[in-house]
Write a protein that holds these residues in place. Sequence first.
Motif, PDB file in Angstrom:
ATOM      1  N   VAL A 172       0.831  -1.200   0.000  1.00 14.78           N
ATOM      2  CA  VAL A 172       0.000   0.000   0.000  1.00 14.78           C
ATOM      3  C   VAL A 172       0.872   1.260   0.000  1.00 14.78           C
ATOM      4  O   VAL A 172       0.589   2.233  -0.713  1.00 14.78           O
ATOM      5  CB  VAL A 172      -0.945  -0.020   1.211  1.00 14.78           C
ATOM      6  CG1 VAL A 172      -1.485   1.375   1.508  1.00 14.78           C
ATOM      7  CG2 VAL A 172      -2.105  -0.983   0.980  1.00 14.78           C
ATOM      8  N   CYS A 173       1.927   1.251   0.799  1.00 16.85           N
ATOM      9  CA  CYS A 173       2.831   2.409   0.855  1.00 16.85           C
ATOM     10  C   CYS A 173       3.502   2.645  -0.500  1.00 16.85           C
ATOM     11  O   CYS A 173       3.685   3.798  -0.917  1.00 16.85           O
ATOM     12  CB  CYS A 173       3.874   2.211   1.950  1.00 16.85           C
ATOM     13  SG  CYS A 173       3.206   2.369   3.632  1.00 16.85           S
ATOM     14  N   THR A 174       3.848   1.568  -1.185  1.00 18.30           N
ATOM     15  CA  THR A 174       4.448   1.702  -2.516  1.00 18.30           C
ATOM     16  C   THR A 174       3.473   2.357  -3.486  1.00 18.30           C
ATOM     17  O   THR A 174       3.847   3.224  -4.284  1.00 18.30           O
ATOM     18  CB  THR A 174       4.871   0.321  -3.042  1.00 18.30           C
ATOM     19  OG1 THR A 174       5.846  -0.253  -2.161  1.00 18.30           O
ATOM     20  CG2 THR A 174       5.472   0.430  -4.431  1.00 18.30           C
ATOM     21  N   ILE A 175       2.205   1.969  -3.399  1.00 21.13           N
ATOM     22  CA  ILE A 175       1.185   2.561  -4.276  1.00 21.13           C
ATOM     23  C   ILE A 175       0.972   4.032  -3.920  1.00 21.13           C
ATOM     24  O   ILE A 175       0.817   4.889  -4.806  1.00 21.13           O
ATOM     25  CB  ILE A 175      -0.128   1.779  -4.152  1.00 21.13           C
ATOM     26  CG1 ILE A 175       0.069   0.323  -4.611  1.00 21.13           C
ATOM     27  CG2 ILE A 175      -1.231   2.440  -4.981  1.00 21.13           C
ATOM     28  CD1 ILE A 175      -1.108  -0.584  -4.318  1.00 21.13           C
ATOM     29  N   LEU A 176       0.980   4.349  -2.628  1.00 26.09           N
ATOM     30  CA  LEU A 176       0.761   5.728  -2.198  1.00 26.09           C
ATOM     31  C   LEU A 176       1.851   6.671  -2.698  1.00 26.09           C
ATOM     32  O   LEU A 176       1.593   7.858  -2.925  1.00 26.09           O
ATOM     33  CB  LEU A 176       0.696   5.790  -0.669  1.00 26.09           C
ATOM     34  CG  LEU A 176      -0.670   5.540  -0.027  1.00 26.09           C
ATOM     35  CD1 LEU A 176      -0.532   5.525   1.490  1.00 26.09           C
ATOM     36  CD2 LEU A 176      -1.685   6.599  -0.456  1.00 26.09           C
ATOM     37  N   LEU A 177       3.059   6.158  -2.853  1.00 26.29           N
ATOM     38  CA  LEU A 177       4.149   7.001  -3.349  1.00 26.29           C
ATOM     39  C   LEU A 177       3.812   7.628  -4.698  1.00 26.29           C
ATOM     40  O   LEU A 177       4.247   8.733  -5.011  1.00 26.29           O
ATOM     41  CB  LEU A 177       5.442   6.185  -3.446  1.00 26.29           C
ATOM     42  CG  LEU A 177       6.110   5.801  -2.113  1.00 26.29           C
ATOM     43  CD1 LEU A 177       7.255   4.832  -2.363  1.00 26.29           C
ATOM     44  CD2 LEU A 177       6.614   7.046  -1.388  1.00 26.29           C
ATOM     45  N   ARG A 178       3.019   6.932  -5.489  1.00 21.67           N
ATOM     46  CA  ARG A 178       2.637   7.441  -6.809  1.00 21.67           C
ATOM     47  C   ARG A 178       1.657   8.611  -6.705  1.00 21.67           C
ATOM     48  O   ARG A 178       1.499   9.373  -7.660  1.00 21.67           O
ATOM     49  CB  ARG A 178       2.021   6.316  -7.643  1.00 21.67           C
ATOM     50  CG  ARG A 178       2.911   5.087  -7.772  1.00 21.67           C
ATOM     51  CD  ARG A 178       2.137   3.911  -8.340  1.00 21.67           C
ATOM     52  NE  ARG A 178       2.848   2.650  -8.121  1.00 21.67           N
ATOM     53  CZ  ARG A 178       2.287   1.451  -8.234  1.00 21.67           C
ATOM     54  NH1 ARG A 178       1.009   1.354  -8.579  1.00 21.67           N
ATOM     55  NH2 ARG A 178       2.983   0.353  -7.993  1.00 21.67           N
ATOM     56  N   HIS A 179       0.984   8.720  -5.572  1.00 26.01           N
ATOM     57  CA  HIS A 179       0.011   9.796  -5.374  1.00 26.01           C
ATOM     58  C   HIS A 179       0.598  10.948  -4.562  1.00 26.01           C
ATOM     59  O   HIS A 179      -0.108  11.926  -4.301  1.00 26.01           O
ATOM     60  CB  HIS A 179      -1.216   9.257  -4.633  1.00 26.01           C
ATOM     61  CG  HIS A 179      -1.998   8.240  -5.396  1.00 26.01           C
ATOM     62  ND1 HIS A 179      -2.925   8.580  -6.359  1.00 26.01           N
ATOM     63  CD2 HIS A 179      -1.986   6.881  -5.341  1.00 26.01           C
ATOM     64  CE1 HIS A 179      -3.465   7.475  -6.863  1.00 26.01           C
ATOM     65  NE2 HIS A 179      -2.908   6.431  -6.268  1.00 26.01           N
ATOM     66  N   ARG A 180       1.851  10.834  -4.176  1.00 27.28           N
ATOM     67  CA  ARG A 180       2.437  11.783  -3.234  1.00 27.28           C
ATOM     68  C   ARG A 180       2.361  13.229  -3.730  1.00 27.28           C
ATOM     69  O   ARG A 180       1.996  14.132  -2.976  1.00 27.28           O
ATOM     70  CB  ARG A 180       3.886  11.383  -2.956  1.00 27.28           C
ATOM     71  CG  ARG A 180       4.537  12.169  -1.846  1.00 27.28           C
ATOM     72  CD  ARG A 180       5.865  11.539  -1.469  1.00 27.28           C
ATOM     73  NE  ARG A 180       6.495  12.223  -0.363  1.00 27.28           N
ATOM     74  CZ  ARG A 180       7.199  11.634   0.572  1.00 27.28           C
ATOM     75  NH1 ARG A 180       7.333  10.330   0.551  1.00 27.28           N
ATOM     76  NH2 ARG A 180       7.756  12.328   1.534  1.00 27.28           N
ATOM     77  N   LEU A 181       2.677  13.447  -4.986  1.00 25.52           N
ATOM     78  CA  LEU A 181       2.678  14.813  -5.516  1.00 25.52           C
ATOM     79  C   LEU A 181       1.272  15.408  -5.507  1.00 25.52           C
ATOM     80  O   LEU A 181       1.079  16.570  -5.131  1.00 25.52           O
ATOM     81  CB  LEU A 181       3.252  14.821  -6.931  1.00 25.52           C
ATOM     82  CG  LEU A 181       3.359  16.200  -7.599  1.00 25.52           C
ATOM     83  CD1 LEU A 181       4.216  17.139  -6.751  1.00 25.52           C
ATOM     84  CD2 LEU A 181       3.946  16.066  -9.000  1.00 25.52           C
ATOM     85  N   ARG A 182       0.270  14.624  -5.912  1.00 15.65           N
ATOM     86  CA  ARG A 182      -1.107  15.116  -5.909  1.00 15.65           C
ATOM     87  C   ARG A 182      -1.574  15.434  -4.495  1.00 15.65           C
ATOM     88  O   ARG A 182      -2.280  16.428  -4.268  1.00 15.65           O
ATOM     89  CB  ARG A 182      -2.044  14.075  -6.528  1.00 15.65           C
ATOM     90  CG  ARG A 182      -1.778  13.797  -7.998  1.00 15.65           C
ATOM     91  CD  ARG A 182      -2.710  12.716  -8.497  1.00 15.65           C
ATOM     92  NE  ARG A 182      -4.099  13.152  -8.448  1.00 15.65           N
ATOM     93  CZ  ARG A 182      -5.115  12.343  -8.167  1.00 15.65           C
ATOM     94  NH1 ARG A 182      -4.899  11.068  -7.867  1.00 15.65           N
ATOM     95  NH2 ARG A 182      -6.346  12.793  -8.170  1.00 15.65           N
ATOM     96  N   ILE A 183      -1.198  14.583  -3.551  1.00  9.43           N
ATOM     97  CA  ILE A 183      -1.588  14.804  -2.159  1.00  9.43           C
ATOM     98  C   ILE A 183      -0.963  16.090  -1.628  1.00  9.43           C
ATOM     99  O   ILE A 183      -1.639  16.927  -1.006  1.00  9.43           O
ATOM    100  CB  ILE A 183      -1.177  13.586  -1.307  1.00  9.43           C
ATOM    101  CG1 ILE A 183      -2.046  12.375  -1.645  1.00  9.43           C
ATOM    102  CG2 ILE A 183      -1.269  13.907   0.188  1.00  9.43           C
ATOM    103  CD1 ILE A 183      -1.590  11.077  -1.023  1.00  9.43           C
ATOM    104  N   GLN A 184       0.318  16.272  -1.874  1.00  8.51           N
ATOM    105  CA  GLN A 184       0.997  17.466  -1.372  1.00  8.51           C
ATOM    106  C   GLN A 184       0.480  18.729  -2.068  1.00  8.51           C
ATOM    107  O   GLN A 184       0.372  19.791  -1.442  1.00  8.51           O
ATOM    108  CB  GLN A 184       2.503  17.320  -1.568  1.00  8.51           C
ATOM    109  CG  GLN A 184       3.113  16.236  -0.680  1.00  8.51           C
ATOM    110  CD  GLN A 184       4.602  16.045  -0.926  1.00  8.51           C
ATOM    111  OE1 GLN A 184       5.089  16.281  -2.027  1.00  8.51           O
ATOM    112  NE2 GLN A 184       5.318  15.611   0.092  1.00  8.51           N
ATOM    113  N   THR A 185       0.144  18.621  -3.352  1.00  5.11           N
ATOM    114  CA  THR A 185      -0.421  19.763  -4.068  1.00  5.11           C
ATOM    115  C   THR A 185      -1.767  20.161  -3.482  1.00  5.11           C
ATOM    116  O   THR A 185      -2.073  21.354  -3.315  1.00  5.11           O
ATOM    117  CB  THR A 185      -0.576  19.437  -5.560  1.00  5.11           C
ATOM    118  OG1 THR A 185       0.706  19.127  -6.115  1.00  5.11           O
ATOM    119  CG2 THR A 185      -1.190  20.598  -6.319  1.00  5.11           C
ATOM    120  N   ALA A 186      -2.586  19.178  -3.140  1.00  5.29           N
ATOM    121  CA  ALA A 186      -3.897  19.457  -2.549  1.00  5.29           C
ATOM    122  C   ALA A 186      -3.753  20.100  -1.173  1.00  5.29           C
ATOM    123  O   ALA A 186      -4.507  21.019  -0.823  1.00  5.29           O
ATOM    124  CB  ALA A 186      -4.706  18.162  -2.447  1.00  5.29           C
TER     125      ALA A 186
END
Length: 219
Positions: A172-186
């Motif tokens: 799950v953590c590996t998958i979340l890394l792909r969303h990291r930029l979108r999360i931080q932008t939000a």
Amino acid sequence: MERSLETQVNQAVEAWLRWLPRWEPATHRGRVAPCRRCLGSPILSAAGLGSDVPHGVQHGLSTRIKTIVDSSVAQYTERNLPMLQAELDQQADRNRSRTYRPSEGLEPEFEGLPLDPDPVPGAPFLFTIAGMADEADAAVPALPPLTEDAKAALRQEVRLADEYASMVGREVCTILLRHRLRIQTAVAQYVEPQIAAMLEELTRSLDAPFDTGEGLPGV
């Protein structure tokens, strides 16, 4: 068809991103005890939500992701760990027989949080939600005791479930890394401006603690 782990994480992140614009800073007194779900969470680290991000923002995401991990472990347990599954089924039946279950059916942003606010010194509560839940739980008969052999076998299955949970958590953590930029932008778009506004207001009140908003005579 069972959804893949990646699909579930993607959908959880999307749900959190839809919720985030509705987040507002809490105006009540902060809690003393840290949240055990969020403190040091590898999920939040993978998502890029550090300690400088408000807990309410963190909790909304960590709870959604934890639900995915818990569901995966539950499916694994049902298929492979019959003794642990039987114990969980008995506990679930016991829980359903309780007359008061205030912690169930909550939105992800509130799930896992304490039921009551921290007490104020010198102002005790007449009653607490957690206390009423404990009273309801005490009225339900306890589960039957296990033999020593059953306890040993159950501990082995619990260990296997924990190992599987760790494996799912890493994925799950590996998958979340792909969303990291979108999360931080939000967070930068919806959270940081509100925090900056609060700090600006606090700075003004500290600079002029007795300012009534009226000018001095003759000025």
